[in-house]
Scaffold this motif. Structure first.
Motif, PDB file in Angstrom:
ATOM      1  N   UNK A  12       0.865  -1.185   0.000  1.00  0.00           N
ATOM      2  CA  UNK A  12       0.000   0.000   0.000  1.00  0.00           C
ATOM      3  C   UNK A  12       0.897   1.228   0.000  1.00  0.00           C
ATOM      4  N   UNK A  13       0.424   2.315  -0.583  1.00  0.00           N
ATOM      5  CA  UNK A  13       1.265   3.511  -0.544  1.00  0.00           C
ATOM      6  C   UNK A  13       1.003   4.294   0.742  1.00  0.00           C
ATOM      7  N   UNK A  14       2.094   4.815   1.292  1.00  0.00           N
ATOM      8  CA  UNK A  14       2.061   5.484   2.590  1.00  0.00           C
ATOM      9  C   UNK A  14       1.980   6.997   2.461  1.00  0.00           C
TER      10      UNK A  14
ATOM     11  N   UNK B 101      -7.899   8.562   4.130  1.00  0.00           N
ATOM     12  CA  UNK B 101      -8.458   7.471   3.327  1.00  0.00           C
ATOM     13  C   UNK B 101      -7.488   7.097   2.219  1.00  0.00           C
ATOM     14  N   UNK B 102      -6.898   8.105   1.574  1.00  0.00           N
ATOM     15  CA  UNK B 102      -5.960   7.889   0.468  1.00  0.00           C
ATOM     16  C   UNK B 102      -4.542   8.282   0.883  1.00  0.00           C
ATOM     17  N   UNK B 103      -3.690   7.383   1.408  1.00  0.00           N
ATOM     18  CA  UNK B 103      -4.041   5.991   1.562  1.00  0.00           C
ATOM     19  C   UNK B 103      -3.635   5.505   2.945  1.00  0.00           C
ATOM     20  N   UNK B 104      -3.998   6.324   3.959  1.00  0.00           N
ATOM     21  CA  UNK B 104      -3.786   5.837   5.310  1.00  0.00           C
ATOM     22  C   UNK B 104      -4.524   4.542   5.564  1.00  0.00           C
ATOM     23  N   UNK B 105      -5.714   4.401   4.955  1.00  0.00           N
ATOM     24  CA  UNK B 105      -6.505   3.200   5.216  1.00  0.00           C
ATOM     25  C   UNK B 105      -5.794   1.938   4.723  1.00  0.00           C
TER      26      UNK B 105
END
Length: 475
Positions: free
Chosen positions: A118-120, A130-134
């Motif tokens: 996932x990108x941090x 949400x983009x992209x902590x989730x």
């Protein structure tokens, strides 16, 4: 998720739903303890920490800025404490120096890697929760849960937290580019999670690599088992799976929607608001912890767990099949499209063209108009193979005349993102009697090989290419 470079109408087209296609099933896993219920409260705690980091660093966590490095340090500390071996990969961007974080769980067969990423980073105008902590928080909590489970994995488990996704997928591209061919070939599966808690959520499953190893179908089966309606989506090159997919590594993932608007049918199905963006705060300052739907987040983090717990125990061994065994699944097409990806309807039991054996066959072309159709299936040639042969039966009939190849069928293999055409058939010399052809695949032993049939037909006069009783045999 990286901002699309397409015009708005093209963005909608890029996110349009695509028809499901069947594909090769993953090897059956050995029995394993069921995946746990991942704590959404713990994931929300990670999101709160990312929000705090953004608040303390100019309101964002963008690559090349202090908020990104602080985010990476937070994730790294959690993984280090849990027992992961972490590696920080430094690279340069137009925004300055930034980093990838790669975490490996000790153990598991290093020749068979199951990877989740996932990108941090956020955009520069907001905290990117949400983009992209989730996605980042979701795979972090899954990594911590796996560490606490006490499971000894059959395969090697790896997590990637990518920098500079918002600058053009730079982190994941950099990571893949630094791997040797041998190391890339060890990655059996890459799962990507980018925006999994949108406030007006949809439940989308990546469908842009249907020739993978069954991961796409496992995700949809999981959602179905939980009573969650889902839709396929081709996210094209908008997130970090793209670099893996380009090399030929099977990919999939989930997505709850970005700037596109929810349709009335989707709202009815998912209980959302029609005409509203899936994420109205996409790439905006309001993408805070208040911009996350907890139910969507909870469902997606449990889907991640289901996939991890399953695939760390999949048997990717290189045991040779019995003498005369066939690496291809459903090689005579008698189970319809099962185990094959590609053009819907290309596998048929129509009596208009006879099968070589049984009733079903692959019928590509025959349209009498401009068309392109394909069928694909991915297998792995065992490293211990001493022979490896692709064989198939084909018949061709055409309304074309003359010596110009207007319509063609190419028999190809795709290995490591490189396509090789083994033979080209055309309307020239068409023969309605079946003939068998064979090609050696021994040069690809130890590698994942996608067998591909690619048909192209011009604007008039049909040519039908009918293929049946395929096989990849090894000795």
């Amino acid at each position: 998720m990286k901002r699309s470079l397409l015009a708005p109408a093209a963005v909608v087209a890029a996110l349009a739903l695509v028809a499901p296609t069947s594909q090769a099933a993953a090897p059956a896993p050995a029995p394993l303890a069921a995946a746990p219920d991942i704590s959404v409260a713990n994931v929300q705690s990670h999101l709160a920490q990312l929000q705090t980091i953004a608040n303390a660093n100019g309101g964002n966590r963008a690559s090349g800025r202090p908020g990104y490095k602080a985010s990476l340090d937070y994730v790294k500390a959690k993984l280090d404490a849990a027992g992961y071996t972490t590696t920080v990969q430094t690279f340069s961007t137009s925004a300055g120096t930034t980093y990838n974080l790669v975490a490996d769980w000790p153990g598991g067969d290093p020749n068979h890697v199951v990877m989740t990423g996932a990108h941090l980073d956020s955009v520069s105008v907001g905290p990117g929760i949400n983009d992209n902590g989730t996605g980042s928080a979701g795979i972090l909590e899954n990594a911590l849960a796996f560490a606490a489970s006490g499971i000894t994995p059959k395969n090697h488990l790896r997590f990637g937290f990518w920098g500079a996704e918002e600058l053009g997928l730079l982190g994941s591209k950099h990571y893949v580019s630094t791997l040797s061919t041998a190391e890339k070939d060890k990655i059996e599966l890459y799962l990507n999670f980018d925006m999994i808690g949108s406030p007006n959520p949809g439940y989308f499953v990546y469908d842009d690599n249907p020739a993978g190893n069954g991961a796409r179908d496992d995700l949809t089966s999981y959602f179905t088992s939980k009573g969650v309606p889902w839709e396929y989506i081709d996210v094209q090159g908008r997130s970090d799976h793209a670099a893996f997919r380009s090399y030929g590594i099977p990919t999939s993932g989930t997505f709850t929607g970005a700037e596109s608007t929810m349709t009335s049918a989707q709202a009815s199905k998912w209980g959302g608001q029609a005409g509203r963006a899936f994420d109205p705060c996409y790439h905006a300052a309001c993408d805070t912890t208040a911009n996350v739907n907890a139910t969507a987040l909870d469902r997606n983090i449990d889907a991640i767990a289901f996939m991890l717990w399953k695939y760390v125990d999949v048997d990717y061994g290189t045991t040779l099949p019995p003498a005369g065994g066939n690496l291809l699944a459903n090689p005579g097409f008698e189970s319809g499209a099962t185990s094959w990806g590609g053009t819907t309807g290309a596998i048929t039991s129509s009596s208009s063209k006879p099968a070589h054996g049984g009733t079903w066959k692959a019928w590509l072309g025959g349209n009498g108009r401009t068309s392109s159709e394909n069928l694909t299936q991915t297998i792995t040639i065992p490293a211990s193979a001493t022979t490896a042969t692709l064989s198939y039966w084909i018949r061709t009939d055409t309304a074309e005349t003359g010596s110009t190849a207007y319509d063609t069928l190419k028999v190809q293999v795709v290995v490591g993102g490189v396509t090789t055409t083994l033979k080209t058939f055309s309307n020239v010399g068409a023969n309605v009697a079946y003939a068998q052809f064979t090609h050696s695949l021994l040069a690809y032993k130890g590698k994942a090989v996608t067998v591909k049939l690619l048909e192209n037909e011009d604007s008039s006069l049909q040519t039908s290419f009918v293929v049946d009783d395929t096989a990849v045999t090894v000795g």
